[in-house]
Design a protein around this motif. Structure first.
Motif, PDB file in Angstrom:
ATOM      1  N   GLY A 178      -5.794   2.726   3.888  1.00  0.00           N
ATOM      2  CA  GLY A 178      -5.416   2.637   2.478  1.00  0.00           C
ATOM      3  C   GLY A 178      -3.945   2.290   2.347  1.00  0.00           C
ATOM      4  O   GLY A 178      -3.189   2.270   3.332  1.00  0.00           O
ATOM      5  N   PHE A 179      -3.529   2.015   1.124  1.00  0.00           N
ATOM      6  CA  PHE A 179      -2.149   1.651   0.816  1.00  0.00           C
ATOM      7  C   PHE A 179      -1.518   2.779   0.002  1.00  0.00           C
ATOM      8  O   PHE A 179      -2.093   3.241  -0.992  1.00  0.00           O
ATOM      9  N   PHE A 180      -0.317   3.225   0.443  1.00  0.00           N
ATOM     10  CA  PHE A 180       0.358   4.362  -0.167  1.00  0.00           C
ATOM     11  C   PHE A 180       1.806   3.990  -0.490  1.00  0.00           C
ATOM     12  O   PHE A 180       2.341   2.998   0.015  1.00  0.00           O
ATOM     13  N   THR A 181       2.425   4.845  -1.324  1.00  0.00           N
ATOM     14  CA  THR A 181       3.793   4.573  -1.768  1.00  0.00           C
ATOM     15  C   THR A 181       4.806   4.769  -0.648  1.00  0.00           C
ATOM     16  O   THR A 181       5.874   4.149  -0.662  1.00  0.00           O
ATOM     17  N   ASN A 182       4.519   5.636   0.336  1.00  0.00           N
ATOM     18  CA  ASN A 182       5.394   5.828   1.499  1.00  0.00           C
ATOM     19  C   ASN A 182       4.544   6.382   2.630  1.00  0.00           C
ATOM     20  O   ASN A 182       3.317   6.466   2.518  1.00  0.00           O
ATOM     21  N   ASP A 183       5.206   6.771   3.713  1.00  0.00           N
ATOM     22  CA  ASP A 183       4.475   7.246   4.887  1.00  0.00           C
ATOM     23  C   ASP A 183       4.706   8.729   5.155  1.00  0.00           C
ATOM     24  O   ASP A 183       4.532   9.191   6.284  1.00  0.00           O
TER      25      ASP A 183
ATOM     26  N   GLY B  18       1.604  14.277   2.575  1.00  0.00           N
ATOM     27  CA  GLY B  18       1.731  15.251   1.507  1.00  0.00           C
ATOM     28  C   GLY B  18       2.501  14.757   0.298  1.00  0.00           C
ATOM     29  O   GLY B  18       2.324  15.278  -0.804  1.00  0.00           O
ATOM     30  N   GLU B  19       3.379  13.759   0.475  1.00  0.00           N
ATOM     31  CA  GLU B  19       4.165  13.217  -0.630  1.00  0.00           C
ATOM     32  C   GLU B  19       3.672  11.846  -1.073  1.00  0.00           C
ATOM     33  O   GLU B  19       3.834  11.472  -2.240  1.00  0.00           O
ATOM     34  N   ALA B  20       3.112  11.092  -0.151  1.00  0.00           N
ATOM     35  CA  ALA B  20       2.691   9.725  -0.462  1.00  0.00           C
ATOM     36  C   ALA B  20       1.569   9.732  -1.494  1.00  0.00           C
ATOM     37  O   ALA B  20       0.672  10.578  -1.464  1.00  0.00           O
ATOM     38  N   LYS B  21       1.641   8.781  -2.410  1.00  0.00           N
ATOM     39  CA  LYS B  21       0.619   8.623  -3.440  1.00  0.00           C
ATOM     40  C   LYS B  21      -0.202   7.373  -3.156  1.00  0.00           C
ATOM     41  O   LYS B  21       0.343   6.336  -2.754  1.00  0.00           O
ATOM     42  N   LEU B  22      -1.487   7.473  -3.401  1.00  0.00           N
ATOM     43  CA  LEU B  22      -2.400   6.368  -3.119  1.00  0.00           C
ATOM     44  C   LEU B  22      -2.187   5.236  -4.120  1.00  0.00           C
ATOM     45  O   LEU B  22      -2.141   5.464  -5.338  1.00  0.00           O
ATOM     46  N   ILE B  23      -2.050   4.007  -3.610  1.00  0.00           N
ATOM     47  CA  ILE B  23      -1.964   2.816  -4.454  1.00  0.00           C
ATOM     48  C   ILE B  23      -3.353   2.219  -4.636  1.00  0.00           C
ATOM     49  O   ILE B  23      -3.812   2.004  -5.755  1.00  0.00           O
ATOM     50  N   THR B  24      -4.032   1.970  -3.540  1.00  0.00           N
ATOM     51  CA  THR B  24      -5.393   1.444  -3.590  1.00  0.00           C
ATOM     52  C   THR B  24      -6.049   1.662  -2.242  1.00  0.00           C
ATOM     53  O   THR B  24      -5.374   1.797  -1.212  1.00  0.00           O
ATOM     54  N   ASN B  25      -7.369   1.688  -2.246  1.00  0.00           N
ATOM     55  CA  ASN B  25      -8.140   1.855  -1.013  1.00  0.00           C
ATOM     56  C   ASN B  25      -8.771   0.552  -0.550  1.00  0.00           C
ATOM     57  O   ASN B  25      -9.654   0.561   0.302  1.00  0.00           O
TER      58      ASN B  25
ATOM     59  N   LYS C 237      -7.714  -5.500  -3.362  1.00  0.00           N
ATOM     60  CA  LYS C 237      -7.061  -5.054  -4.587  1.00  0.00           C
ATOM     61  C   LYS C 237      -5.546  -5.035  -4.424  1.00  0.00           C
ATOM     62  O   LYS C 237      -4.807  -5.284  -5.371  1.00  0.00           O
ATOM     63  N   TYR C 238      -5.087  -4.714  -3.211  1.00  0.00           N
ATOM     64  CA  TYR C 238      -3.632  -4.724  -2.999  1.00  0.00           C
ATOM     65  C   TYR C 238      -3.079  -6.151  -3.056  1.00  0.00           C
ATOM     66  O   TYR C 238      -1.951  -6.364  -3.495  1.00  0.00           O
ATOM     67  N   ASP C 239      -3.877  -7.112  -2.612  1.00  0.00           N
ATOM     68  CA  ASP C 239      -3.425  -8.506  -2.687  1.00  0.00           C
ATOM     69  C   ASP C 239      -3.224  -8.959  -4.130  1.00  0.00           C
ATOM     70  O   ASP C 239      -2.434  -9.868  -4.395  1.00  0.00           O
ATOM     71  N   GLU C 240      -3.923  -8.311  -5.078  1.00  0.00           N
ATOM     72  CA  GLU C 240      -3.806  -8.699  -6.477  1.00  0.00           C
ATOM     73  C   GLU C 240      -2.572  -8.105  -7.159  1.00  0.00           C
ATOM     74  O   GLU C 240      -2.255  -8.483  -8.280  1.00  0.00           O
ATOM     75  N   ILE C 241      -1.909  -7.156  -6.500  1.00  0.00           N
ATOM     76  CA  ILE C 241      -0.713  -6.548  -7.091  1.00  0.00           C
ATOM     77  C   ILE C 241       0.392  -7.601  -7.171  1.00  0.00           C
ATOM     78  O   ILE C 241       0.722  -8.249  -6.167  1.00  0.00           O
ATOM     79  N   GLN C 242       0.974  -7.752  -8.338  1.00  0.00           N
ATOM     80  CA  GLN C 242       1.949  -8.821  -8.553  1.00  0.00           C
ATOM     81  C   GLN C 242       3.311  -8.476  -7.971  1.00  0.00           C
ATOM     82  O   GLN C 242       4.007  -9.355  -7.462  1.00  0.00           O
ATOM     83  N   GLU C 243       3.721  -7.209  -8.042  1.00  0.00           N
ATOM     84  CA  GLU C 243       5.056  -6.837  -7.584  1.00  0.00           C
ATOM     85  C   GLU C 243       4.969  -5.659  -6.607  1.00  0.00           C
ATOM     86  O   GLU C 243       5.293  -4.520  -6.956  1.00  0.00           O
ATOM     87  N   PRO C 244       4.514  -5.867  -5.376  1.00  0.00           N
ATOM     88  CA  PRO C 244       4.531  -4.778  -4.395  1.00  0.00           C
ATOM     89  C   PRO C 244       5.961  -4.458  -3.971  1.00  0.00           C
ATOM     90  O   PRO C 244       6.827  -5.331  -3.931  1.00  0.00           O
TER      91      PRO C 244
ATOM     92  N   ASP D 229       6.032   0.253   0.235  1.00  0.00           N
ATOM     93  CA  ASP D 229       4.587   0.434   0.376  1.00  0.00           C
ATOM     94  C   ASP D 229       4.197   0.456   1.847  1.00  0.00           C
ATOM     95  O   ASP D 229       4.750  -0.297   2.660  1.00  0.00           O
ATOM     96  N   ARG D 230       3.234   1.311   2.156  1.00  0.00           N
ATOM     97  CA  ARG D 230       2.817   1.469   3.545  1.00  0.00           C
ATOM     98  C   ARG D 230       1.301   1.299   3.664  1.00  0.00           C
ATOM     99  O   ARG D 230       0.534   1.740   2.812  1.00  0.00           O
ATOM    100  N   PHE D 231       0.935   0.647   4.742  1.00  0.00           N
ATOM    101  CA  PHE D 231      -0.466   0.451   5.112  1.00  0.00           C
ATOM    102  C   PHE D 231      -0.801   1.531   6.139  1.00  0.00           C
ATOM    103  O   PHE D 231      -0.352   1.478   7.280  1.00  0.00           O
ATOM    104  N   VAL D 232      -1.571   2.550   5.729  1.00  0.00           N
ATOM    105  CA  VAL D 232      -1.821   3.737   6.544  1.00  0.00           C
ATOM    106  C   VAL D 232      -3.225   3.654   7.133  1.00  0.00           C
ATOM    107  O   VAL D 232      -4.200   3.392   6.412  1.00  0.00           O
ATOM    108  N   LEU D 233      -3.322   3.899   8.441  1.00  0.00           N
ATOM    109  CA  LEU D 233      -4.595   3.837   9.159  1.00  0.00           C
ATOM    110  C   LEU D 233      -4.902   5.189   9.779  1.00  0.00           C
ATOM    111  O   LEU D 233      -4.006   5.880  10.280  1.00  0.00           O
ATOM    112  N   LYS D 234      -6.171   5.551   9.750  1.00  0.00           N
ATOM    113  CA  LYS D 234      -6.667   6.706  10.498  1.00  0.00           C
ATOM    114  C   LYS D 234      -7.277   6.174  11.787  1.00  0.00           C
ATOM    115  O   LYS D 234      -8.290   5.475  11.765  1.00  0.00           O
TER     116      LYS D 234
END
Length: 685
Positions: free
Chosen positions: A475-480, A483-490, A494-501, A505-510
């Motif tokens: 997923g894509f989050f506001t930081n890495d 506990g603090e990072a907020k989800l942008i999109t899963n 959908k992240y490619d459609e964001i006009q002003e990233p 922004d962080r791409f987080v993988l499990k």
């Protein structure tokens, strides 16, 4: 240009500890904008701050931007995206402000500037210390994290209990007459014959038995609904031991399973009375078949622990006897002390005489010639330890305080409810449930969290597609920061459609940490965060990806059209390329695969002469009879004859003269076949 240079001098840039120390030595109000390298300073506020400095602050106000990544005192602000403004006076922090609200920031600056000019006394803090606002925010954050972890633990516990209830319900329904007994480590395999004697009277049959090694985790499952569980001390002693576990089938007429097994355990542990025999003429007691095992061991006393030494009945009698002896010794010691005092008083006179004699001996030991060096080595320093040895002795850590602990392990344990017996079957006799209980779902593999800069997502996804089974979620989050990072999109679409990233922004993988090459293939993209170990990775994964989180891999319809359009364009281009080459290839294939057509194309000059003979045969009477058999070859030449002429007109651009020139010589002979087409189309029509 001078104005631009003056603007540059309005603000300092701090990247090292030395630069920070120099800046803090300045007089007046110091405003430090703290930023992280990945986020950068808030450029939108620079104009406001410079205007305030020029209009109101002047030399009493100094601005600086500080890079928290390289300044030790500001490490706590690293990896934070929220704009932070730190106010300092005389090298000490006095206030802090968060956010990018320009009017509020200007109001705080004016108040702090007024206090700095008036030298108002107020509490100050070290630059590296937490201010009350920060401490409160940190407390709230930690409470939120603890609450989230507690909620997650409760969810996991409830999920586990629900699953165990489901399994034990199925076991109780399918095995209503089965019970399990667990024997202690003092019961060996050879004793089973003796153990089965009381079972026969209770209509119990041992259908299965195992001598296996148990662990504390097994009892976590067994005791989840047990009302008489084994104590933690006993379970600690049984951990890693081999125990005898029996699977009993009990007759329904005997009564409830827990009651029958409790009666069986009593028969094994009660003291029995033997009848008279040759040695003893009267009934006499004999020990039980199995008896408890008493274990004594040393444990370390924890700091602040209050404990009372456990004493058995035998040791209590010994202690009382020892106390009596100690009381008698104390009385005798008092008597000896009185006698010793009398002896000391009597020996004082003798001590004075001995002291005078010792003085005379010392005077005799002095050298006769004071000027001469006199070295006497009497070996008195042999027992004196060196300084190094003394230091080594002092550095030895003190031995921990220990106490004696005693545990009584029962020879047999019987659960007092059916659900616990079903849990025992679930743990130790799973093979007996193969016919009606499905296998457990596979446990979640060990995993960690890896975070990358979001602009690298396309390159990372190319690798992820090859190891998709080891990347269960992303997923894509506001930081890495867990506990603090907020989800942008899963979804990556959908992240490619964001006009002003943003750059934060962080791409987080499990990442499942099963195969080593999985992590090695991702390390090349330089992760900004990686869990330190598997335990931390599990906690991080719960913070980024809760239990109800689901990665959206579905491709939206608009995203599907784009690849298809590209393919169509490529296919059209390939079709054009193939079309330009098609005439020559078709002619070559036609010459090889269709000899009849090749004869009409290549032997065009001889065609009329060759066709005249069959033409004569066709014009004869047998022609109509043979027409059905010769319609196809007869129809092909006339249709083929005009087609090359029309085809040559279309195919002339690639080969204008090569195909047309050989067709010109037979043009003089072309009139003979000319009358044939009108005769042939008539029967064809």
């Amino acid at each position: 240009m001078a104005r631009r240079g003056g603007a540059q001098q309005l603000q300092s840039e701090i990247k090292t500890d030395e630069e920070l120390d120099k800046f803090l030595a300045r007089p007046g109000l110091l405003i430090l904008e703290v930023y992280s390298d990945w986020c950068g300073p808030c450029l939108g506020m620079l104009g406001t701050l410079r205007r305030v400095k020029l209009e109101m602050g002047g030399d009493n106000m100094h601005l600086a931007i500080c890079k928290s990544d390289t300044v030790t005192a500001l490490k706590r602000f690293n990896k934070k995206s929220e704009p932070t403004w730190l106010f300092a006076v005389n090298g000490r922090a006095v206030n802090i402000f968060y956010g990018s609200d320009a009017p509020k920031l200007v109001s705080v600056i004016l108040k702090e500037l007024e206090k700095a000019l008036q030298n108002v006394s107020r509490p100050t803090y070290g630059i590296a210390d937490l201010q009350p606002v920060e401490a409160e925010a940190l407390k709230v954050k930690m409470e939120a994290i603890e609450k989230a972890e507690r909620i997650e633990r409760e969810k996991q516990h409830k999920k586990k209990i629900d699953y165990l209830n489901h399994c034990t319900d199925i076991i109780m329904e399918n095995l209503p007459d089965i019970g399990v007994t667990v024997f202690g480590p003092q019961v060996s395999r050879d004793m089973f014959k003796k153990l089965s004697e009381p079972a026969e009277h209770l209509k119990m049959q041992c259908k299965d038995r195992k001598y296996l090694e148990v662990c504390a985790a097994d009892f976590d499952i067994i005791n989840y609904a047990c009302k008489n569980p084994l104590s933690p001390d006993v379970i600690e002693q049984l951990d890693g031991k081999e125990l005898l576990v029996c699977f009993w089938k009990i007759d329904e007429s005997s009564g409830p399973i827990p009651h029958v097994l409790a009666t069986y355990a009593h028969e094994l542990t009660k003291e029995r009375v033997a009848p008279p025999d040759e040695e003893i003429n009267v009934p006499h007691p004999i020990p039980p078949i199995i008896s408890p095992l008493k274990v004594k061991f040393e444990v370390e006393v924890e700091e602040g622990e209050i404990w009372v030494e456990e004493i058995s009945s035998e040791e209590e009698a010994r202690i009382k006897a020892a106390e009596r002896k100690a009381a008698e010794k104390s009385k005798s010691a008092l008597r000896l002390q009185d006698e010793s005092r009398k002896d000391q008083e009597a020996g004082e006179d003798d001590g004075e005489e001995e002291a005078s004699e010792e003085e005379e001996v010392v005077q005799a030991a002095q050298p006769a010639f004071p000027g001469m060096a006199f070295d006497l080595d009497l070996g008195l320093d042999d027992n004196v330890a060196s300084e190094e040895e003394m230091v080594e002795e002092e550095e030895e850590p003190p031995k921990p305080l220990t106490r004696t602990k005693r545990v009584k392990i029962p020879p047999i344990w019987v659960a007092n409810n059916r659900r616990t017996h079903a849990a025992l079957i679930y743990v130790f006799f799973r093979s007996q449930t193969a016919g009606f209980l499905p296998p457990d779902p596979p446990p979640e593999p060990p995993h960690i969290i890896m975070a990358f800069e979001a602009f690298k997502r396309d390159d990372i996804m190319e690798v992820v597609e090859t190891i998709r089974e080891d990347i269960p979620q992303y997923g894509f989050f506001t930081n890495d920061t867990p506990g603090e990072a907020k989800l942008i999109t899963n979804s990556i679409f959908k992240y490619d459609e964001i006009q002003e990233p943003t750059s934060g922004d962080r791409f987080v993988l499990k990442v499942n940490k099963v195969q080593s090459y999985t992590m090695l293939s991702l390390v090349q993209f330089e992760p900004t965060y990686c869990s330190s170990n598997i335990k931390a990775g599990r906690l991080d994964a719960l913070k980024f990806f809760p239990e109800d989180y689901k990665t959206d891999d579905d491709i939206p319809p608009e995203a599907e059209i784009k690849p298809k359009k590209k393919k169509k364009i490529q296919m059209e281009q390939e079709a054009e390329n193939v079309g330009s080459r098609a005439p020559s290839t078709e002619l070559e294939k036609g010459s090889e695969s269709a000899p009849g057509e090749g004869a009409t194309a290549e032997e065009a000059p001889k065609g009329p002469e060759g066709e005249a003979q069959p033409g004569d045969t066709q014009t004869a009477e047998p022609g109509p009879t043979e027409a059905p058999a010769t319609t196809e070859p007869a129809a092909v030449p006339p249709e083929g004859a005009p087609q090359p002429t029309e085809g040559t007109a279309v195919q002339e651009p690639p080969k204008e003269e090569t195909v047309a020139e050989p067709a010109e010589p037979p043009a003089a002979d072309a009139p003979p076949p000319a009358p044939e087409p009108p005769s042939e189309p008539a029967p064809a029509e």
